[in-house]
Enzyme design. Structure first.
Site, PDB file in Angstrom:
ATOM      1  N   GLU A   1       0.832  -1.210   0.000  1.00  0.00           N
ATOM      2  CA  GLU A   1       0.000   0.000   0.000  1.00  0.00           C
ATOM      3  C   GLU A   1       0.865   1.258   0.000  1.00  0.00           C
ATOM      4  O   GLU A   1       0.556   2.238  -0.687  1.00  0.00           O
ATOM      5  CB  GLU A   1      -0.943  -0.003   1.201  1.00  0.00           C
ATOM      6  CG  GLU A   1      -1.960   1.115   1.183  1.00  0.00           C
ATOM      7  CD  GLU A   1      -2.939   1.025   0.025  1.00  0.00           C
ATOM      8  OE1 GLU A   1      -3.000   1.993  -0.771  1.00  0.00           O
ATOM      9  OE2 GLU A   1      -3.634   0.011  -0.104  1.00  0.00           O
TER      10      GLU A   1
ATOM     11  N   GLU B   1       1.744   6.469  -6.997  1.00  0.00           N
ATOM     12  CA  GLU B   1       0.701   7.445  -7.358  1.00  0.00           C
ATOM     13  C   GLU B   1       1.222   8.874  -7.247  1.00  0.00           C
ATOM     14  O   GLU B   1       0.977   9.700  -8.127  1.00  0.00           O
ATOM     15  CB  GLU B   1      -0.526   7.247  -6.471  1.00  0.00           C
ATOM     16  CG  GLU B   1      -1.335   6.021  -6.820  1.00  0.00           C
ATOM     17  CD  GLU B   1      -2.560   5.832  -5.929  1.00  0.00           C
ATOM     18  OE1 GLU B   1      -2.710   6.582  -4.935  1.00  0.00           O
ATOM     19  OE2 GLU B   1      -3.361   4.937  -6.231  1.00  0.00           O
TER      20      GLU B   1
END
Length: 161
Positions: A66, A73
């Site tokens: 994660e 991102e």
């Protein structure tokens, strides 16, 4: 030689990264809550040290995935604000990595926890019926004592109950 100041700074930056991820990424917060619940359940069910180690590594894999997803991102957002196909692919692949590790974690959790929960259920069922077993045991003990007392009265036995 190890430069202690650089080492301390690198730990500081790492902690800032964890803090940023926790405060900015809702999914990471969900993973941390799930990890906490898994740890609590494993303590309640008293899983073996090996099973706890497997759960710990699995938790770290999901949280690390994660965090890598968040880094990718942010890096893609830094490189381009345009909606490019390549940027979408990079973000989607990173999200897919998290999804696969989370699915793997659920499978590992099921493999580890189901036998413990099944055993717990058996003991709960035994506990549910334990009062009936106690009554039966009391009745058998009463019958045994009654039989000994009758044999004592008839002179067949020299003891009663």
């Amino acid at each position: 030689m190890i430069d202690i100041k650089k080492l301390i700074k690198s730990f500081k930056y790492a902690l800032e990264g964890i803090n940023y991820s926790l405060n900015s990424d809702q999914n990471l917060t969900i993973h941390f809550i799930a990890a906490l619940l898994v740890i609590i359940l494993s303590l309640i069910l008293q899983v073996s040290p090996f099973e706890m180690a497997v759960l710990g590594v699995t938790i770290l894999l999901v949280i690390s995935a994660e965090m890598v997803n968040t880094a990718i991102e942010k890096m893609v957002d830094l490189i381009t604000n345009d909606h490019k196909v390549e940027a979408k692919i990079a973000k989607d692949v990173a999200s897919g990595m998290v999804l696969l590790t989370a699915i793997g974690a659920v499978i590992i959790g099921v493999i580890i926890f189901v036998p413990h929960l099944a055993a717990m259920n058996i003991f709960l069922l035994m506990g549910r019926y334990s009062h009936r077993m106690s009554i039966l045991s009391f009745k058998l003990t009463y019958l045994k004592c009654h039989l000994h007392f009758m044999l004592y009265l008839k002179g067949i036995s020299d003891t009663y109950c």
